[in-house]
Design a protein around this motif. Sequence first.
Motif, PDB file in Angstrom:
ATOM      1  N   HIS A  82       0.836  -1.192   0.000  1.00 44.15           N
ATOM      2  CA  HIS A  82       0.000   0.000   0.000  1.00 44.15           C
ATOM      3  C   HIS A  82       0.871   1.241   0.000  1.00 44.15           C
ATOM      4  O   HIS A  82       2.044   1.189   0.368  1.00 44.15           O
ATOM      5  N   LEU A  83       0.291   2.329  -0.463  1.00 42.20           N
ATOM      6  CA  LEU A  83       1.052   3.571  -0.512  1.00 42.20           C
ATOM      7  C   LEU A  83       1.305   4.095   0.891  1.00 42.20           C
ATOM      8  O   LEU A  83       0.434   3.980   1.766  1.00 42.20           O
TER       9      LEU A  83
ATOM     10  N   PHE B  56     -12.090  12.118  -5.037  1.00 35.52           N
ATOM     11  CA  PHE B  56     -12.855  13.233  -4.458  1.00 35.52           C
ATOM     12  C   PHE B  56     -14.004  12.707  -3.589  1.00 35.52           C
ATOM     13  O   PHE B  56     -14.238  13.198  -2.493  1.00 35.52           O
TER      14      PHE B  56
ATOM     15  N   CYS C 251     -14.041   9.990  -2.037  1.00 38.27           N
ATOM     16  CA  CYS C 251     -13.440   9.449  -0.808  1.00 38.27           C
ATOM     17  C   CYS C 251     -13.192  10.548   0.231  1.00 38.27           C
ATOM     18  O   CYS C 251     -13.146  10.277   1.428  1.00 38.27           O
ATOM     19  N   MET C 252     -12.990  11.752  -0.261  1.00 38.26           N
ATOM     20  CA  MET C 252     -12.696  12.859   0.658  1.00 38.26           C
ATOM     21  C   MET C 252     -13.961  13.424   1.297  1.00 38.26           C
ATOM     22  O   MET C 252     -13.878  14.231   2.214  1.00 38.26           O
ATOM     23  N   LEU C 253     -15.100  13.038   0.757  1.00 33.27           N
ATOM     24  CA  LEU C 253     -16.356  13.550   1.313  1.00 33.27           C
ATOM     25  C   LEU C 253     -16.827  12.653   2.461  1.00 33.27           C
ATOM     26  O   LEU C 253     -16.560  11.452   2.456  1.00 33.27           O
ATOM     27  N   PRO C 254     -17.509  13.216   3.415  1.00 37.34           N
ATOM     28  CA  PRO C 254     -17.914  12.411   4.585  1.00 37.34           C
ATOM     29  C   PRO C 254     -19.153  11.565   4.322  1.00 37.34           C
ATOM     30  O   PRO C 254     -20.028  11.491   5.168  1.00 37.34           O
ATOM     31  N   TYR C 255     -19.262  10.962   3.164  1.00 30.03           N
ATOM     32  CA  TYR C 255     -20.446  10.157   2.852  1.00 30.03           C
ATOM     33  C   TYR C 255     -20.176   8.671   2.622  1.00 30.03           C
ATOM     34  O   TYR C 255     -20.879   7.840   3.169  1.00 30.03           O
ATOM     35  N   PRO C 256     -19.171   8.328   1.825  1.00 29.54           N
ATOM     36  CA  PRO C 256     -19.023   6.896   1.530  1.00 29.54           C
ATOM     37  C   PRO C 256     -18.565   6.096   2.755  1.00 29.54           C
ATOM     38  O   PRO C 256     -17.801   6.590   3.583  1.00 29.54           O
ATOM     39  N   SER C 257     -19.044   4.874   2.827  1.00 35.65           N
ATOM     40  CA  SER C 257     -18.667   4.002   3.943  1.00 35.65           C
ATOM     41  C   SER C 257     -17.299   3.391   3.650  1.00 35.65           C
ATOM     42  O   SER C 257     -16.747   3.572   2.569  1.00 35.65           O
ATOM     43  N   THR C 258     -16.789   2.666   4.624  1.00 32.26           N
ATOM     44  CA  THR C 258     -15.473   2.033   4.467  1.00 32.26           C
ATOM     45  C   THR C 258     -15.451   1.149   3.234  1.00 32.26           C
ATOM     46  O   THR C 258     -14.518   1.202   2.425  1.00 32.26           O
TER      47      THR C 258
ATOM     48  N   MET D 142     -15.511   3.101   0.126  1.00 34.52           N
ATOM     49  CA  MET D 142     -14.226   3.768  -0.094  1.00 34.52           C
ATOM     50  C   MET D 142     -13.184   2.805  -0.644  1.00 34.52           C
ATOM     51  O   MET D 142     -12.392   3.157  -1.506  1.00 34.52           O
ATOM     52  N   HIS D 143     -13.226   1.579  -0.122  1.00 26.29           N
ATOM     53  CA  HIS D 143     -12.309   0.565  -0.656  1.00 26.29           C
ATOM     54  C   HIS D 143     -12.562   0.367  -2.147  1.00 26.29           C
ATOM     55  O   HIS D 143     -11.626   0.278  -2.937  1.00 26.29           O
TER      56      HIS D 143
ATOM     57  N   ILE E 111     -11.382   3.437  -4.095  1.00 24.76           N
ATOM     58  CA  ILE E 111      -9.919   3.490  -4.218  1.00 24.76           C
ATOM     59  C   ILE E 111      -9.444   2.461  -5.236  1.00 24.76           C
ATOM     60  O   ILE E 111      -8.477   2.690  -5.977  1.00 24.76           O
TER      61      ILE E 111
END
Lengths: 706, 144
Positions: B32-33, B92, B94-101, B104-105, B108
């Motif tokens: 991972h990065l 973008f 991912c940066m918002l407080p909406y998507p779940s874990t 987000m996976h 990404i």
Amino acid sequence: MRVRQISRPVLGILLLAVFLSTVTQLTCRSGYAADGSKYAHSDSDARFLHHIDLYDADNRKITSESTTPYSSVKTCGRCHDYETISHGWHFNAFDPDAKSGREGEPWIWTDARTGTQLPLSYRDWSHTFDPREIGITAWQMTEKFGGRIPGGSMAAGAVAAVPEVSPSLDASSADGEVIPSPRWKLSGTLDIDCMICHAQSGAYDFNQRREQIEEHNFAWAPTAGLRLGTIDGKVSRIKEGSDPEDDAIKAKLPKVSYNPRRFNSDGTVFMDLIREPSSNACYQCHSNRIVGDKGIEQRWVHDEDVHLRAGMSCADCHRNGIDHHISRGFEGEENPSGTLVQTLSCTGCHLGAQGSDADTISLRAGRLGSPTPMHAGLPPVHFEKLACTACHGGPAPRDEALRLMTSLAHGLGDKGHRDGFELPAIQGPVFTKGASEKIHPHRAVWPAYWATVVDGVAKPIAPEKVYDATRKSLRVRKDFVDELVLPKWSSKDLKEVLGDDRARIPSEEWSDDERQKLEKIQRENGETLFAEKVSAALASLEKELEAEQAVYISGGVVYARGEEPDTLTSIQLASKDDIDMVSWPMAHNVRPSGWSLGIKGCTECHSDGGKIFASTVSPVGPAPNVAEPITMATLQGMDANQRLAWNQLFSGRKTFKYIIFTSLALLLMTLLVGAGAIGAKAMGAGVANVQGQTHPESTTENEVTA
Amino acid sequence: MMIWIDRILLLAIVVIVAVLTATALPVLAGHHLGGTMLLLHMMASGALVFALPAAAIVWLSRNINSATSDFIQRCGFWALIVTGFATIATVFFCMLPYPSTQTMHQLINWHGWSGFAMVPATVLLAIGSLRWRRIQATRSATPG
């Protein structure tokens, strides 16, 4: 007649074969049933009432008139597979052959008189010492820590296969043959006491057990713990070197006076036990306390673990089968039983086992109704860099790591007067990387011990030897720190600072200025006294052990005798492994999401004051040295400049979101214009085709134009 | 003047995509990065959100008309805009407080694939641009 003569021996052989076959079958049937086990099981969720006979270590049935303690091996082991159980995680702490597993809390041998806090483990854990290599016998370990383990392995005297100490250190060994400590024959063994965990809550008196172990009455501890009777006599009163076979000595061994009311009319005893241990049983050895500036913080200011609050118990996650390989609950754990335990960890339970097939029900998220966390807006890189506990576990981090007390290290549960600053000086939370390369909150301690130096490597000296050799030179009665490092002020000091009139007033009435002055004097006096006494103690050790150089290690500093009398000098060792911080991951208490790190946004961590990086821990030990605090970022191996760059990046994150939005809007407009142009072109081409079919000359014109 | 703007933009896009790709390579090996690589990746991504819309606006008109651009160049341009949009949009969100874990996976994951898809798009754009320039140079050097 002839037939009769021939058939007699044949018949005899046949009869013998039938007899032997029958006997063998009967024996097998009584030993192993159809399920392949010789132990019966109820297979019901209901409690199985245990009105049972008790047996002593010699397998004699115990009556109310008996004077010997009951043996859990002989009593419980009649119907339960003691051998299989005995290899479980809780019982193999003293078993050098057991799998080491993930690093956990070491046994910290603490002696306040000599300023010792020595991390020990029979497991192959980093920065810990094997008691056998130091010369600490299994009997001594049992005496010291027996009250904090449920018994088993070497505490149960299983020394036949494993030497108690390294053969090279054992004076009693000859030709490599190691003779177990003779005290075992007097104290008895500390067998696995099933009732510690399986007794109904409140039925087992752990303090009674501790008292018996302190008095070396190992074999009597289970009987005392259940309060089956009173124990008269103490093995600790029997002199070292006494012959266990001597009748006079045997007569001095403790006697049990059983409470006759505990025995039923049929001679059985009701053992009020439960299958799944209650959390109260776990707390006996797994309690923790946080120590603030003013001492041990009170319980009511802290919340309990969010899972317990939700009605769960420890055993809901920390489960086991008959092998008692209790799941430890960390990500990546492999249970020795081979059972899949992924979903008994935080991530497994809440998010499902990583990379698992969703069709495998046992690997799905949502076990026990656990909610799926949203982690809305948290970039996934956090799940690769941080353990769940980094944000959710342990005491809420402050600017400096706090002093912590644990049952295993400080004997919590035993009534006493603690101020929270007793050795060992455990600190936490310390945010550093574990074996999984993720950041976990840890508890940490810097070892403090006396050692000899051979080829640049420190070799700890057995604590008992240290005490014997330094008793006269150190002259500490109770506490190394209180008497040497922070000595009480003389009346001369008090008069000098406070004046003749105020010298006798209580310390609570001192002004801040006076207090600071007196504390300064105390530190100076302590440094002088520490150097003087420790230097003398090192000289005593060198003489006693005929060692070239003895040292005292504390807080990451190695003290050796200075060239001048009563002085100390700090030296460097070839390896820092033996003096560095010892740490082990912590998980509880788990805090709810509202109390997790990062709930206030990125800059809660990605800023100059972010606790997970900027909070500090100081190498603390009994010695008066004041070491520079170490930041968590340093422990994590993070470059300070890089952290600064990250922090600056995150300070503009909000603006950056608007920039990205604008960028996306422009790109979308470009795409729309492009799509429109392509559409228009396609339509234009279509129109041209239609026109071409109707007016062929116009097509020629178009082609010319192009 | 426009020639220099073109050149600078093309160079910037190539360099930025190269840096983003190089810093993301550990992902292909299952890592991972992190650390300096992630920091560089973040910095280069900051440059991309400026450079890509700028390039889109400047090169839009010529990439609509077949008379003002090469076919390969057009393909490269539109592929770059599409993949770039997907790459930036996924991160973008991912940066918002909406998507779940879990989301987000997934985002990404898509971010990675669309990001790597920018590489052939950039290569096409670069080759097409050079080719177009060569054609233009040949035409202007040919008398009549």
